[in-house]
Design a protein around this motif. Structure first.
Motif, mmCIF file in Angstrom:
data_model
loop_
_atom_site.group_PDB
_atom_site.id
_atom_site.type_symbol
_atom_site.label_atom_id
_atom_site.label_comp_id
_atom_site.label_asym_id
_atom_site.label_seq_id
_atom_site.Cartn_x
_atom_site.Cartn_y
_atom_site.Cartn_z
ATOM 1 N N TRP A 205 60.617 40.163 52.906
ATOM 2 C CA TRP A 205 61.975 40.242 53.469
ATOM 3 C C TRP A 205 62.553 38.831 53.431
ATOM 4 C CZ3 TRP A 205 63.841 38.028 58.196
ATOM 5 C CH2 TRP A 205 65.117 38.450 58.583
ATOM 6 N N ARG A 206 63.587 38.658 52.627
ATOM 7 C CA ARG A 206 64.209 37.342 52.471
ATOM 8 C C ARG A 206 63.162 36.263 52.193
ATOM 9 N NH1 ARG A 206 69.012 37.374 57.127
ATOM 10 N NH2 ARG A 206 70.191 39.085 56.204
ATOM 11 N N ASP A 207 62.264 36.595 51.256
ATOM 12 C CA ASP A 207 61.187 35.697 50.781
ATOM 13 C C ASP A 207 60.098 35.463 51.817
ATOM 14 O OD1 ASP A 207 62.412 35.409 48.288
ATOM 15 O OD2 ASP A 207 63.657 33.753 49.000
ATOM 16 N N GLN A 208 60.069 36.207 52.901
ATOM 17 C CA GLN A 208 59.002 36.099 53.882
ATOM 18 C C GLN A 208 58.108 37.339 53.771
ATOM 19 O OE1 GLN A 208 60.372 34.673 57.903
ATOM 20 N NE2 GLN A 208 62.396 34.986 57.007
ATOM 21 N N THR A 209 56.824 37.126 53.568
ATOM 22 C CA THR A 209 55.893 38.238 53.392
ATOM 23 C C THR A 209 55.633 38.941 54.723
ATOM 24 O OG1 THR A 209 54.812 37.129 51.549
ATOM 25 C CG2 THR A 209 53.571 38.869 52.637
ATOM 26 N N TYR A 210 55.753 40.257 54.716
ATOM 27 C CA TYR A 210 55.492 41.012 55.944
ATOM 28 C C TYR A 210 54.430 42.090 55.773
ATOM 29 C CZ TYR A 210 58.669 44.646 54.032
ATOM 30 O OH TYR A 210 59.271 45.621 53.265
ATOM 31 N N TRP A 211 54.014 42.354 54.555
ATOM 32 C CA TRP A 211 52.983 43.390 54.355
ATOM 33 C C TRP A 211 52.371 43.236 52.980
ATOM 34 C CZ3 TRP A 211 50.730 45.785 58.057
ATOM 35 C CH2 TRP A 211 49.959 46.921 57.844
ATOM 36 N N MET A 212 51.138 43.694 52.837
ATOM 37 C CA MET A 212 50.473 43.748 51.534
ATOM 38 C C MET A 212 49.716 45.073 51.450
ATOM 39 S SD MET A 212 49.112 39.848 50.902
ATOM 40 C CE MET A 212 48.064 39.795 52.355
ATOM 41 N N LEU A 213 49.595 45.591 50.255
ATOM 42 C CA LEU A 213 48.929 46.882 50.093
ATOM 43 C C LEU A 213 47.489 46.823 50.575
ATOM 44 C CD1 LEU A 213 49.275 49.792 48.992
ATOM 45 C CD2 LEU A 213 48.304 48.972 46.837
ATOM 46 N N SER A 214 46.825 45.682 50.435
ATOM 47 C CA SER A 214 45.428 45.568 50.866
ATOM 48 C C SER A 214 45.268 45.743 52.364
ATOM 49 C CB SER A 214 44.867 44.203 50.455
ATOM 50 O OG SER A 214 45.626 43.148 51.024
ATOM 51 N N MET A 215 46.373 45.629 53.141
ATOM 52 C CA MET A 215 46.295 45.831 54.579
ATOM 53 C C MET A 215 46.288 47.306 54.945
ATOM 54 S SD MET A 215 49.050 42.860 55.623
ATOM 55 C CE MET A 215 48.970 43.146 57.392
ATOM 56 N N GLU A 216 46.591 48.178 53.987
ATOM 57 C CA GLU A 216 46.611 49.608 54.251
ATOM 58 C C GLU A 216 45.191 50.151 54.330
ATOM 59 O OE1 GLU A 216 48.758 51.875 54.963
ATOM 60 O OE2 GLU A 216 50.548 50.648 54.849
ATOM 61 N N THR A 217 44.936 50.976 55.339
ATOM 62 C CA THR A 217 43.601 51.564 55.483
ATOM 63 C C THR A 217 43.287 52.532 54.357
ATOM 64 O OG1 THR A 217 44.510 53.321 56.892
ATOM 65 C CG2 THR A 217 43.688 51.344 57.994
ATOM 66 N N ASN A 218 44.310 53.086 53.722
ATOM 67 C CA ASN A 218 44.095 54.047 52.636
ATOM 68 C C ASN A 218 43.967 53.375 51.270
ATOM 69 O OD1 ASN A 218 44.276 56.198 54.428
ATOM 70 N ND2 ASN A 218 46.487 56.346 54.202
ATOM 71 N N ALA A 219 44.112 52.059 51.226
ATOM 72 C CA ALA A 219 44.015 51.349 49.946
ATOM 73 C C ALA A 219 42.600 50.809 49.787
ATOM 74 C CB ALA A 219 45.037 50.213 49.893
ATOM 75 N N PHE A 220 41.889 51.311 48.804
ATOM 76 C CA PHE A 220 40.507 50.893 48.603
ATOM 77 C C PHE A 220 40.421 49.907 47.451
ATOM 78 C CE2 PHE A 220 36.385 51.380 46.470
ATOM 79 C CZ PHE A 220 35.565 50.943 47.502
ATOM 80 N N LYS A 221 39.705 48.814 47.672
ATOM 81 C CA LYS A 221 39.559 47.786 46.651
ATOM 82 C C LYS A 221 38.248 47.983 45.913
ATOM 83 C CE LYS A 221 40.035 42.813 45.895
ATOM 84 N NZ LYS A 221 40.238 41.504 46.533
ATOM 85 N N HIS A 222 38.326 48.105 44.581
ATOM 86 C CA HIS A 222 37.141 48.328 43.769
ATOM 87 C C HIS A 222 36.532 47.033 43.261
ATOM 88 C CE1 HIS A 222 37.434 52.782 43.255
ATOM 89 N NE2 HIS A 222 38.681 52.531 43.607
ATOM 90 N N SER A 223 37.363 46.043 42.983
ATOM 91 C CA SER A 223 36.847 44.799 42.416
ATOM 92 C C SER A 223 37.791 43.660 42.750
ATOM 93 C CB SER A 223 36.697 44.929 40.899
ATOM 94 O OG SER A 223 37.970 44.907 40.259
ATOM 95 N N ASN A 224 37.365 42.451 42.380
ATOM 96 C CA ASN A 224 38.186 41.263 42.603
ATOM 97 C C ASN A 224 38.853 40.777 41.319
ATOM 98 O OD1 ASN A 224 37.639 40.947 45.419
ATOM 99 N ND2 ASN A 224 35.607 40.180 44.893
ATOM 100 N N GLU A 225 38.910 41.629 40.312
ATOM 101 C CA GLU A 225 39.539 41.265 39.051
ATOM 102 C C GLU A 225 41.040 41.012 39.248
ATOM 103 O OE1 GLU A 225 38.088 40.794 36.035
ATOM 104 O OE2 GLU A 225 36.208 40.987 37.159
ATOM 105 N N PRO A 226 41.628 40.097 38.481
ATOM 106 C CA PRO A 226 43.081 39.878 38.579
ATOM 107 C C PRO A 226 43.845 41.141 38.188
ATOM 108 C CG PRO A 226 41.996 38.103 37.357
ATOM 109 C CD PRO A 226 40.982 39.176 37.527
#
Length: 838
Positions: A205-226
């Motif tokens: 919001w106006r260049d200020q970060t307020y959320w990231m998908l990784s903060m979602e409980t339903n978003a699962f991370k499989h790897s650390n690849e770019p």
């Protein structure tokens, strides 16, 4: 003349008709057929021709999408070249939301591209230049508007220039963004943006970060690849790497068509088209108060009620429709820097926010300074004309500046280390309002008062010297020693509070009061006793009194506490704060009202149903996967067992005691632990040798817990009635019948029994009999096979916890455990039958 009159009347009627329909986007859902699926160069469309095609000049083959000029009810009326999902009138793309066109504009297709001009033939918007001539403009059934050349090679695609929406089949590449509209009927670019970086999907919001998908409980991370791009398919939202490998995934129910849209309210929604309507499947951020402008400028958003008010010291004025302003009429919010780069007003004061208030960006923004005191943080804001307020960490010493724009304030259900201050200004005074207003003293007073003070100070010093001379030397020495001890203590405290990221430090008296002098014990373990406590704000907490702390100093303890406190995951118990009292150490955690899995699984209460057991297994696996591969500091738990898996409301499951092995023992190599910790029955075989302890040791422990979740009993169970096959566990609770694994009368080792039943594919004989057949064999098979894969003798044969989660969620095919790596269970079970465990 009559024919001229008729033509003029017809033209007027056509213009009137178009203008009427333009106010209602629903006109494009007409039952009139779409005649064109491709258009060719030298095509020209004016507003009269748009009426001829009922607003749409191009349609996909099956009529799912239409390309149209639509008008929205703004003042003045604005038109947009758009692509619309026909059945729901949903706009999925517009030519350029920031440059709407008028009814006098003209759409042109030439061999050089697509152009929009105004009534004076001035260019409003166009596609870029191409190396080959355009043959046709086409609208595909996917909703992609494309320009192709004579070889049918795509020259330009709307999919490569998204606005606020993506659809199935469309990629959002790294570095590209979705821009929210300013309002439901105003497609011009608003304040919210969603950008895919090489690490995450970032909401700003106006260049200020307020959320990231990784903060979602339903978003699962499989790897650390770019990351390389984001796409949707029939099963969910995927963030992928260069080679198409899955990095992040949001699993959704199967759908043949879905879209993802960033709304004008700053929330990202994924919707499926089901039964001729959109069905919302995902929204992020889910928490209303996480949206920066949820309650307007400085509005206070209550996280429990999703309601808005103003913080103390602020209110809403009848003429202020934006947010909250200072209650004191003599104060106002600063308006930032003037053209010369200086503050518009030289008078600065600060209004302190309540301790339970926080700002949306503090958890995600980098502090401007670390390890500073409150005064320095305040000065940093005062000297910065773009600074509108600041937050300061009492114990961590971090300083966050709120610059350029002010969003909403969030209430917090828990006490936070950060304290906020909002800058205000007053044009009526030229002095900083932290200081008292100067009076014009007479010159005589300005001379005499300081002189009088100087002589008074000399007198006090003389009296003190005479008293010290009369004092006994022993008392003077004692005073010097005490002063030196106090100085050392103060120095130690300064070192502690300067550690970045340190959570809230509680006073010992606070914990004594909260726990009623440590009256209610709710748990115990190798790390110490746990007590229930209630803080002054009625928040219930769990207070762990650390034992066997060893020789670690305060600074080392606080450093490790800061690491633990920085870890936030839905399946990990959150550390709220700590306390140091002499040689005593306390950790304060969030309270889980469901108790431990050990009590729920093996106790006499209601039986856990199979779907609850599966949720517990997946939640525990996700928490471990995060510790092993996703948090900044890799953590090996070293003591996974049902006692350390806690349950809460709405079937929530969280792992406790993570990081405590690292807290109590200093290791030079954080990736390799050799200290013998853990609980008998859950520790991996490599613990009994000189082999190093790795994250695969946690995988083994999880496998053992998974087998207990299946059976509803401890893995080591006492058989007391051999003839009937009724078993009792170590606590004397009734277990289930067994029909296999002939052991000597005494103890039954369930992992060995699970291996034998797996070999015979007789999985239902392993399940908790209290479930009374309310589970299918294939459901039991999944958990048993995953568990056996986890408890293989060789650590390298075991899956990672990320792979375990994927198998439990059916995103990876089940592995077949290696029998040769599991035969040790049979031999161990035989020995166990002759020697009952302690």
């Amino acid at each position: 003349m009559e024919s001229l009159f008729l033509f003029s009347s017809f033209a007027s009627l056509a213009t009137f008709t178009f203008c009427c329909f333009a106010f209602l986007p629903s006109f494009i859902a007409s039952s009139y057929p779409i005649f064109k699926h491709s258009i060719y160069p030298n095509f020209t469309a004016s507003h009269l021709q748009f009426v001829d095609y009922n607003g749409a000049f191009l349609g996909s083959v099956n009529g799912t999408f239409m390309a149209s000029i639509i008008g929205l009810s703004q003042s003045p009326l604005s038109y947009y070249l758009s692509i619309i999902h026909k059945s729901t009138n949903t706009i999925i793309w517009t030519h350029n939301p920031s440059t709407p066109i008028s009814e006098s504009s003209t759409l042109l297709l030439t061999i050089n591209g697509l152009f929009i001009t105004d009534a004076s033939n001035n260019l409003i918007w166009s596609t870029p230049p191409f190396n080959s001539p355009v043959r046709a403009l086409q609208l595909l059934e996917t909703g992609n508007l494309i320009l192709v050349d004579n070889r049918n090679v795509s020259l330009w695609e709307s999919f490569n220039h998204p606005t606020d929406t993506i659809v199935m089949g469309q990629n959002l590449d790294v570095g590209r963004s979705l821009y929210a509209p300013a309002g439901p009927t105003n497609l011009s670019t608003g304040d919210y943006r969603l950008t895919l970086s090489d690490k995450d999907l970032i909401f700003q919001w106006r260049d200020q970060t307020y959320w990231m998908l990784s903060m979602e409980t339903n978003a699962f991370k499989h790897s650390n690849e770019p990351l390389s791009y984001m796409a949707m398919n029939s099963t969910g939202l995927n963030l992928l790497g260069d080679d198409g490998s899955l990095v992040f995934q949001v699993n959704l129910n199967f759908s043949s068509f879905r879209i993802a849209k960033l709304g004008s309210d700053g929330r990202f929604r994924i919707m499926s088209f089901i039964g001729e309507k959109w069905v919302e499947e995902f929204v992020g951020p889910e928490e209303y108060c996480r949206v920066p402008s949820a309650c307007g400028q400085l509005g206070l958003c209550n996280i429990h009620e999703a309601s808005c008010s103003c913080p103390p010291g602020f209110d809403r004025r009848s003429d202020d429709k934006v947010g909250c302003v200072p209650t004191d009429d003599s104060l106002s919010l600063p308006i930032g820097c003037n053209p010369s780069g200086n503050l518009n007003s030289t008078s600065i004061s600060y209004v302190k926010l309540e301790d339970w208030m926080d700002y949306f960006s503090n958890d995600l923004a980098e502090p401007v300074k670390r390890s500073v005191n409150l005064s320095i943080c305040q000065d940093l804001c005062s000297m910065n004309c773009s600074c509108l307020g600041f937050f300061y960490g009492n114990y961590s010493g971090v300083c966050y500046l709120l610059e350029n724009y002010l969003g909403s304030i969030m209430s917090k259900s828990t006490r936070e280390d950060r304290i906020g201050y909002i800058k205000t200004s007053s044009a009526s005074s030229t002095k900083n309002t932290f200081t008292k207003k100067e009076d014009k003293f007479p010159m005589v007073a300005m001379v005499l008062i300081p002189l009088f003070g100087f002589f008074f100070l000399l007198t006090i010093i003389g009296i003190a010297i005479l008293w010290l001379r009369k004092a006994r030397p022993s008392k003077l020495e004692d005073a010097m020693i005490l002063d030196r001890q106090n100085s050392l203590s103060s120095s130690s405290e300064l070192n502690i509070i300067s550690i970045p990221g340190l959570p809230v430090r509680f006073d010992f008296e606070e914990l004594v009061s909260a726990t009623e002098n440590f009256e209610t014990e709710i748990g115990s373990g190798g790390f110490g006793m746990v007590y229930r406590g209630t803080m002054p704000d009625e928040t219930v907490v769990a207070v762990k009194k650390i034992k066997n702390f060893g020789t670690r100093g305060k600074k080392e303890f606080c450093t490790e506490t800061a690491i633990i406190g920085s870890i936030h995951h839905v399946n990990l118990v959150r550390l709220k704060g700590f306390c140091i009292q002499g040689n005593l150490r306390f950790l304060v955690y969030e309270f889980m009202n469901g108790g431990s899995l050990e009590r729920t699984l093996f106790g006499t209460g209601p039986v856990l149903q199979w779907n609850e057991r599966l949720k517990i297994a997946i939640g525990t696996a996700k928490g471990l996967a995060y510790l092993h591969s996703e948090c900044q500091h890799k953590i090996i738990h070293c003591d996974i067992k049902p006692d350390n898996i806690l349950l809460g409301e709405k079937s929530s499951v969280k792992i406790s005691d993570f990081g405590l092995s690292k807290l109590l023992d200093h290791h030079d190599n954080s990736k390799l632990l050799t200290t013998m910790r853990g609980t008998r029955g859950y520790i991996a075989p490599e613990w009994l040798t000189s082999s190093g302890i790795t994250d695969k040791s946690d995988v083994y422990s999880f496998g053992m817990v998974l087998l207990e979740i299946v059976s509803g009993r401890r893995n080591c169970t006492l058989m007391t009635q051999r003839s009937t096959g009724i078993t009792k566990d170590a606590n004397g609770s009734n277990g289930e019948s067994i029909s296999t694994l002939s052991l000597e009368p005494g103890w039954v080792y369930f992992p060995a029994m699970a291996l034998e039943m797996h070999n015979q594919r007789r999985y239902l004989e392993l399940v908790d009999q209290r479930l009374e057949g309310r589970v299918r064999s294939e459901e039991v098979e999944k958990l048993v096979r995953v568990a056996l894969c986890c408890v293989q003798m060789v650590p390298e044969f075991r899956p990672t916890m990320a792979e375990v989660v994927a198998m439990l969620e059916d995103r990876l095919p089940l592995r077949e455990p290696r029998v040769d790596a599991l035969n040790f269970l049979l031999s161990f079970g035989g020995r166990l039958s002759r020697h009952a465990p302690d």
